[in-house]
Design an enzyme around this catalytic site. Structure first.
Site, PDB file in Angstrom:
ATOM      1  N   LYS A 119     -10.623 -16.062  18.586  1.00 40.78           N
ATOM      2  CA  LYS A 119     -10.869 -14.915  17.707  1.00 40.78           C
ATOM      3  C   LYS A 119      -9.629 -14.061  17.536  1.00 40.78           C
ATOM      4  O   LYS A 119      -9.424 -13.479  16.469  1.00 40.78           O
ATOM      5  CB  LYS A 119     -12.046 -14.093  18.243  1.00 40.78           C
ATOM      6  CG  LYS A 119     -13.366 -14.815  18.023  1.00 40.78           C
ATOM      7  CD  LYS A 119     -14.531 -14.017  18.542  1.00 40.78           C
ATOM      8  CE  LYS A 119     -15.834 -14.762  18.315  1.00 40.78           C
ATOM      9  NZ  LYS A 119     -16.888 -14.308  19.230  1.00 40.78           N
ATOM     10  N   LYS A 222     -19.079 -28.532  14.791  1.00 42.13           N
ATOM     11  CA  LYS A 222     -20.082 -27.515  15.112  1.00 42.13           C
ATOM     12  C   LYS A 222     -20.564 -26.777  13.869  1.00 42.13           C
ATOM     13  O   LYS A 222     -19.751 -26.373  13.034  1.00 42.13           O
ATOM     14  CB  LYS A 222     -19.458 -26.511  16.092  1.00 42.13           C
ATOM     15  CG  LYS A 222     -20.480 -25.555  16.678  1.00 42.13           C
ATOM     16  CD  LYS A 222     -19.849 -24.338  17.349  1.00 42.13           C
ATOM     17  CE  LYS A 222     -20.891 -23.248  17.502  1.00 42.13           C
ATOM     18  NZ  LYS A 222     -20.455 -21.908  17.425  1.00 42.13           N
ATOM     19  N   LYS A 225     -21.635 -19.983  11.671  1.00 41.68           N
ATOM     20  CA  LYS A 225     -21.670 -19.042  10.543  1.00 41.68           C
ATOM     21  C   LYS A 225     -20.311 -18.948   9.856  1.00 41.68           C
ATOM     22  O   LYS A 225     -20.217 -18.888   8.639  1.00 41.68           O
ATOM     23  CB  LYS A 225     -22.053 -17.644  11.047  1.00 41.68           C
ATOM     24  CG  LYS A 225     -23.536 -17.424  11.105  1.00 41.68           C
ATOM     25  CD  LYS A 225     -23.835 -16.118  11.836  1.00 41.68           C
ATOM     26  CE  LYS A 225     -24.749 -16.385  13.007  1.00 41.68           C
ATOM     27  NZ  LYS A 225     -24.711 -15.368  14.041  1.00 41.68           N
TER      28      LYS A 225
END
Ligand code: ADP
Ligand code: TRP
Length: 358
Positions: A119, A222, A225
């Site tokens: 992130k 995977k 979102k």
């Protein structure tokens, strides 16, 4: 009189960052629903709105996202009579214990967490995967781009969600294993430092199976979102079918009994979750003898996914306008969650020497 056995505490949460997809459903939500069937467990399920603030804070979206996740919890079958459903920020005790626990957490161990590195790179637009994230962060921070301290301490907040309720079982997908490992480490460290047995060590829970990882429809590893490769629980039949029919495939097997390529293995993994064992077997055989037609496989998969999601979608529509119901569920949930949290917080304050003079 028979002694009443204490129930094991089960707790899990999902960040309020958008609608839930079938990765969330198979990895987390369906397990939440199953936990309710066994009355050995006391279940708490929450919406992690504070965690959502660690990436792209957006006030209007946040409130709507909390509402949609609560609605999706209820629609998927989490029963407020059996489980406590609450919003993370409705339990302010969490924020206080987060501050206290941070005194026992190393910034080095937080920086080494895989989710933080990912992130942080995204936040700064860094494409390298060098491990030297500390200097990259310092070198790339600017007035418009920075990695906030909330993102770094994400695992402390998640540990507190779990530890403040003294939860032992935490049903989550495979991607959350490292956060659970850190939670156990923080619990042990706190207990050892103060010579107490305050926090039990929590583990993932999967009904004896392996934690699932639901793949994306784009051939990637995977469904997520932020990956843009999701089937959402709210997708209508037409959208869902279209997404499945467009899923990435390959040229088809050319030799009998060959190993499926990643995109095909992904379709089989989805089928294993959504279809009957007979159906899976049928298509595996067809793959093995090279007679498979991907169009048929996709049609069947779409059918089985529609059967699974259609009733959930109908309930989402029925619940989403019922503000009074959602409000009642969350008020009662917050009360119950706060009661347990307040007890643990006051124990933690006491052992740390935070005591009142009045
Ligand atoms: P996303 O990755 O889409 O942002 P979250 O991180 O909010 O989803 O995940 C919420 C829960 O759903 C977690 O327990 C996570 O492990 C689970 N989960 C998310 N994506 C998947 C997936 N593709 N397969 C299995 N579980 C998943
Ligand atoms: N980190 C989890 C996720 O991204 C969400 C979460 C926050 C959570 N606190 C938690 C999950 C406590 C389980 C228990 O999905």
């Amino acid at each position: 009189m028979e002694e009443k056995k204490e129930k094991e505490i089960v707790l899990s949460g999902i960040r309020a960052t958008g609608n839930l997809h079938i990765g969330n459903y198979f990895g987390a939500l369906s397990k939440f629903v199953r936990m309710q069937q066994d009355d050995k467990y006391e279940n708490l399920f929450f919406v992690a709105d504070l965690h959502a603030l660690t990436t792209a804070p957006d006030p209007a979206a946040l409130h709507a996202n909390v509402r949609s996740i609560v609605t999706e919890y209820l629609a998927a079958g989490i029963d407020p009579e059996k489980s406590t459903i609450f919003v993370q920020s409705d339990v302010p005790e969490v924020s206080e214990l987060y501050l206290l626990l941070n005194m026992h957490v190393g910034i080095g161990e937080l920086m080494r967490t895989a989710s933080f590195k990912d992130k942080a790179r995204k936040a700064l637009g860094i494409h390298s995967d060098s491990d030297n994230i500390e200097s990259e962060i310092i070198g790339n921070e600017s007035t418009s781009k920075r990695v906030n301290a909330g993102l770094l301490t994400y695992p402390t907040l998640m540990a507190v969600d779990i530890l403040i309720q003294k939860a032992q079982k935490v049903p989550v997908g495979k991607d959350q294993e490292q956060h659970l490992e850190l939670t156990r480490r923080f619990a042990r460290r706190f207990n050892n430092f103060y010579g107490v047995e305050l926090f039990p060590e929590p583990y993932n829970f999967d009904f004896g199976g392996k934690p699932v990882k639901v793949p994306g429809l784009d051939g990637s590893g995977k469904m997520g979102k932020s990956e843009g490769n999701c089937i959402y629980l709210i997708d209508d039949e037409k959208t869902l079918r279209k997404k499945v029919m467009r899923a990435v495939t390959d040229q088809g097997p050319t030799e009998p009994n060959s190993e499926p390529t990643q995109p095909i293995a992904n379709l089989f993994s989805l089928m294993e979750l959504a279809s009957t064992p007979d159906t899976v077997e049928h298509f595996r055989k067809a793959y093995a003898d090279c007679s498979i037609r991907y169009g048929d496989l996709k049609k069947q998969l779409a059918e089985d996914l529609v059967a699974l999601t259609a009733p959930i979608r109908e309930r989402i529509q029925a619940i989403s306008g019922d503000d009074a119901y959602i409000g009642r569920v969350l008020r009662e949930g917050a009360e119950k969650a706060r009661e347990r949290a307040a007890r643990t917080l006051s124990e933690a304050r006491e052992v740390m020497g935070i005591r009142k003079f009045y």
